[in-house]
Design an enzyme around this catalytic site. Structure first.
Site, PDB file in Angstrom:
ATOM      1  N   CYS A   1     105.182  28.317 -32.225  1.00 49.44           N
ATOM      2  CA  CYS A   1     105.878  27.019 -32.203  1.00 49.44           C
ATOM      3  C   CYS A   1     104.906  25.845 -32.230  1.00 49.44           C
ATOM      4  CB  CYS A   1     106.764  26.921 -30.973  1.00 49.44           C
ATOM      5  SG  CYS A   1     107.863  28.329 -30.796  1.00 49.44           S
TER       6      CYS A   1
ATOM      7  N   HIS B   1     108.539  20.068 -28.487  1.00 47.50           N
ATOM      8  CA  HIS B   1     109.087  21.288 -29.083  1.00 47.50           C
ATOM      9  C   HIS B   1     110.440  21.561 -28.418  1.00 47.50           C
ATOM     10  CE1 HIS B   1     109.761  25.279 -30.331  1.00 47.50           C
ATOM     11  NE2 HIS B   1     109.297  25.879 -29.243  1.00 47.50           N
TER      12      HIS B   1
ATOM     13  N   ASN C   1     115.935  26.894 -30.780  1.00 45.82           N
ATOM     14  CA  ASN C   1     114.479  26.906 -30.960  1.00 45.82           C
ATOM     15  C   ASN C   1     114.164  27.366 -32.386  1.00 45.82           C
ATOM     16  OD1 ASN C   1     111.757  27.444 -30.973  1.00 45.82           O
ATOM     17  ND2 ASN C   1     111.753  28.592 -29.045  1.00 45.82           N
TER      18      ASN C   1
HETATM   19  N1  ACO Z   1     123.785  35.544 -21.441  1.00 44.12           N
HETATM   20  C1  ACO Z   1     124.058  35.911 -20.167  1.00 44.12           C
HETATM   21  N2  ACO Z   1     123.106  36.370 -19.339  1.00 44.12           N
HETATM   22  C2  ACO Z   1     121.841  36.437 -19.791  1.00 44.12           C
HETATM   23  C3  ACO Z   1     121.498  36.067 -21.102  1.00 44.12           C
HETATM   24  C4  ACO Z   1     122.536  35.601 -21.937  1.00 44.12           C
HETATM   25  N3  ACO Z   1     122.308  35.204 -23.198  1.00 44.12           N
HETATM   26  N4  ACO Z   1     120.176  36.231 -21.270  1.00 44.12           N
HETATM   27  C5  ACO Z   1     119.682  36.689 -20.113  1.00 44.12           C
HETATM   28  N5  ACO Z   1     120.685  36.827 -19.216  1.00 44.12           N
HETATM   29  C6  ACO Z   1     120.617  37.300 -17.847  1.00 44.12           C
HETATM   30  C7  ACO Z   1     119.391  38.120 -17.611  1.00 44.12           C
HETATM   31  O1  ACO Z   1     119.647  39.448 -17.987  1.00 44.12           O
HETATM   32  C8  ACO Z   1     119.189  37.937 -16.115  1.00 44.12           C
HETATM   33  O2  ACO Z   1     120.036  38.854 -15.463  1.00 44.12           O
HETATM   34  P1  ACO Z   1     119.474  39.723 -14.225  1.00 44.12           P
HETATM   35  O3  ACO Z   1     119.060  38.683 -13.187  1.00 44.12           O
HETATM   36  O4  ACO Z   1     120.660  40.526 -13.835  1.00 44.12           O
HETATM   37  O5  ACO Z   1     118.318  40.485 -14.777  1.00 44.12           O
HETATM   38  C9  ACO Z   1     119.731  36.556 -15.821  1.00 44.12           C
HETATM   39  O6  ACO Z   1     120.497  36.184 -16.967  1.00 44.12           O
HETATM   40  C10 ACO Z   1     118.679  35.485 -15.580  1.00 44.12           C
HETATM   41  O7  ACO Z   1     117.610  35.670 -16.469  1.00 44.12           O
HETATM   42  P2  ACO Z   1     116.339  34.753 -16.408  1.00 44.12           P
HETATM   43  O8  ACO Z   1     115.320  35.289 -17.368  1.00 44.12           O
HETATM   44  O9  ACO Z   1     115.917  34.477 -15.004  1.00 44.12           O
HETATM   45  O10 ACO Z   1     116.923  33.384 -16.956  1.00 44.12           O
HETATM   46  P3  ACO Z   1     116.153  32.037 -17.105  1.00 44.12           P
HETATM   47  O11 ACO Z   1     116.781  31.004 -16.277  1.00 44.12           O
HETATM   48  O12 ACO Z   1     114.661  32.197 -17.027  1.00 44.12           O
HETATM   49  O13 ACO Z   1     116.462  31.675 -18.633  1.00 44.12           O
HETATM   50  C11 ACO Z   1     115.450  31.802 -20.802  1.00 44.12           C
HETATM   51  C12 ACO Z   1     116.074  32.577 -19.647  1.00 44.12           C
HETATM   52  C13 ACO Z   1     116.451  30.820 -21.340  1.00 44.12           C
HETATM   53  C14 ACO Z   1     115.015  32.772 -21.880  1.00 44.12           C
HETATM   54  C15 ACO Z   1     114.215  31.023 -20.273  1.00 44.12           C
HETATM   55  O14 ACO Z   1     113.394  31.891 -19.560  1.00 44.12           O
HETATM   56  C16 ACO Z   1     113.411  30.375 -21.359  1.00 44.12           C
HETATM   57  O15 ACO Z   1     113.834  29.396 -21.942  1.00 44.12           O
HETATM   58  N6  ACO Z   1     112.157  30.857 -21.615  1.00 44.12           N
HETATM   59  C17 ACO Z   1     111.281  30.234 -22.576  1.00 44.12           C
HETATM   60  C18 ACO Z   1     111.654  30.598 -23.935  1.00 44.12           C
HETATM   61  C19 ACO Z   1     110.837  29.787 -24.905  1.00 44.12           C
HETATM   62  O16 ACO Z   1     110.775  28.589 -24.773  1.00 44.12           O
HETATM   63  N7  ACO Z   1     110.177  30.377 -25.897  1.00 44.12           N
HETATM   64  C20 ACO Z   1     109.372  29.547 -26.760  1.00 44.12           C
HETATM   65  C21 ACO Z   1     108.480  30.193 -27.591  1.00 44.12           C
HETATM   66  S1  ACO Z   1     109.295  30.936 -28.944  1.00 44.12           S
HETATM   67  C22 ACO Z   1     108.199  31.128 -30.248  1.00 44.12           C
HETATM   68  O17 ACO Z   1     107.060  30.780 -30.239  1.00 44.12           O
HETATM   69  C23 ACO Z   1     108.763  31.851 -31.491  1.00 44.12           C
END
Ligand code: ACO
Length: 336
Positions: free
Chosen positions: A121, A261, A291
């Site tokens: 990204c 980003h 994203n």
């Molecule tokens: N729907 C419902 N529940 C979900 C989903 C979904 N789509 N996805 C995950 N969950 C669940 C998980 O399984 C987890 O359940 P568990 O606690 O029973 O295991 C729960 O929700 C919470 O998961 P977390 O990972 O703690 O959620 P978080 O608040 O961290 O949000 C997210 C997850 C949105 C992915 C966040 O971590 C994030 O934005 N990370 C950064 C991603 C990013 O910016 N990437 C950029 C680079 S991409 C590139 O370079 C191509």
């Protein structure tokens, strides 16, 4: 130590931007029918409401060309004037030739060198720095920098952890010499390859070629350790933007507009807090496109320009992070 000679460099700025956004819209309601998720979860955790999906008959180079044509038109530059084409992408049309070469052919940019940048990204900010160096030294006059991604093609549509996050798009910018005192004031780039496993596509390269056994494995698709990437992103976005401001000899109070980003609204808000910027000074379109990796910053920049949020003389900060791990920020005094 031999002292480095003081070299007079040419100021470089962005003089035109463009985008391509696929027509097909995939909403959170659509995703509710595909995986165990909900609009409420996606909106509150990410800010994303919908994303665009590339047409079956298109590839990354097609979107890149469409964005480039718009940027060239807005800049008043013809393809024959381009000296260099850089395409930042993690979803090239194929392993080789470079997507930038396919763009060069489609645009008939007969005098342009062309190559791809793989910096996740952060790729567009990496591209700005590479392109501007060629112009600063007087080697080239015109560089086209494109961020383009077809992430839907590497998304595991059965994995709710990732499939709700990404979208397809392309954004482009034309770099040229600009008035003294304007243009790109600083760029700060970084990488930490020890975090490479946090965000990767493991199968399909030279280490793990595609075989009959792994061709249906989840490793064929993008993998992300979301929580770890989130923590890294929150830390690095602010740090990196502040470093770029320091290099430019500016303070956070000098920032007129932030183009971050677009990965997650919570990460964007954390960056804004670190820079002590009110959200009115921060561009957000993550709700519309999700994203889009390397396309995210140039698409946001173009929309900010079109919406009249940026005017000549404004000091703007572009900042991103991504696979690699990589990060990059640039301070620009808008020149047009
Ligand atoms: N729907 C419902 N529940 C979900 C989903 C979904 N789509 N996805 C995950 N969950 C669940 C998980 O399984 C987890 O359940 P568990 O606690 O029973 O295991 C729960 O929700 C919470 O998961 P977390 O990972 O703690 O959620 P978080 O608040 O961290 O949000 C997210 C997850 C949105 C992915 C966040 O971590 C994030 O934005 N990370 C950064 C991603 C990013 O910016 N990437 C950029 C680079 S991409 C590139 O370079 C191509």
């Amino acid at each position: 130590m031999i002292p480095l000679p003081v070299v007079k460099t040419v100021p470089v700025g962005i003089i035109g931007t463009g985008v391509y956004l696929p027509e097909k819209v995939l909403t959170n309601a659509d995703l509710e029918k595909m995986v165990d998720t909900s609009d409420e979860w996606i909106t509150t955790r990410t800010g994303i409401q919908e994303r665009r999906i590339i047409g079956d008959n298109m590839a990354t180079s097609d979107m890149a060309c469409a964005a480039a044509r718009m940027a060239l038109k807005n800049a008043g530059v013809s393809p024959r004037e381009i000296d260099l084409i850089l395409v930042a992408t993690v979803t090239p049309d194929m392993m080789f030739p470079a997507t930038a070469c396919l763009v060069q052919a489609q645009l008939k940019a007969l005098h342009a060198a062309a190559f791809d940048i793989s910096a996740g990204c952060s790729g567009f900010v990496y591209g700005l720095e590479i392109g501007s160096q060629f112009i600063k030294t007087g080697n080239y006059r015109t560089v086209l920098v494109i961020g383009a991604e077809s992430l839907s093609r590497i998304t595991n549509w059965h994995d709710r952890n990732t499939c709700v996050l990404f979208g397809d798009a392309a954004g482009a910018a034309v770099l040229k010499p600009v008035e003294e005192g304007f243009g790109i004031l600083s760029v700060e780039l970084g990488a930490d390859g020890s975090g490479g496993d946090l965000l990767k596509l493991a199968v399909g390269g030279a280490r793990t070629p595609i075989t009959e056994e792994n061709c249906h494995s989840p490793d064929r698709y993008l993998y992300m350790a979301g929580r770890e990437v989130f923590k890294f992103a929150v830390k690095i976005m602010g740090e990196c933007a502040l470093k770029a401001l320091e290099i430019a000899g500016l303070d956070r109070k000098d920032v007129d507009y932030l183009i971050p980003h677009q990965a997650n609204i919570r990460i964007i808000e954390a960056a804004a807090r670190r820079l002590e910027l009110p959200m009115e000074k921060v561009f957000v379109n993550v709700q519309k496109y999700g994203n889009t990796s390397a396309a995210s910053i140039p698409v946001a920049l173009h929309e900010a320009v079109v919406e009249g949020k940026i005017k000549k003389g404004d000091k703007i900060v572009l900042v991103g992070f991504g696979a690699g791990l990589t990060w990059g920020a640039s301070v620009i005094k808008w020149a047009v």
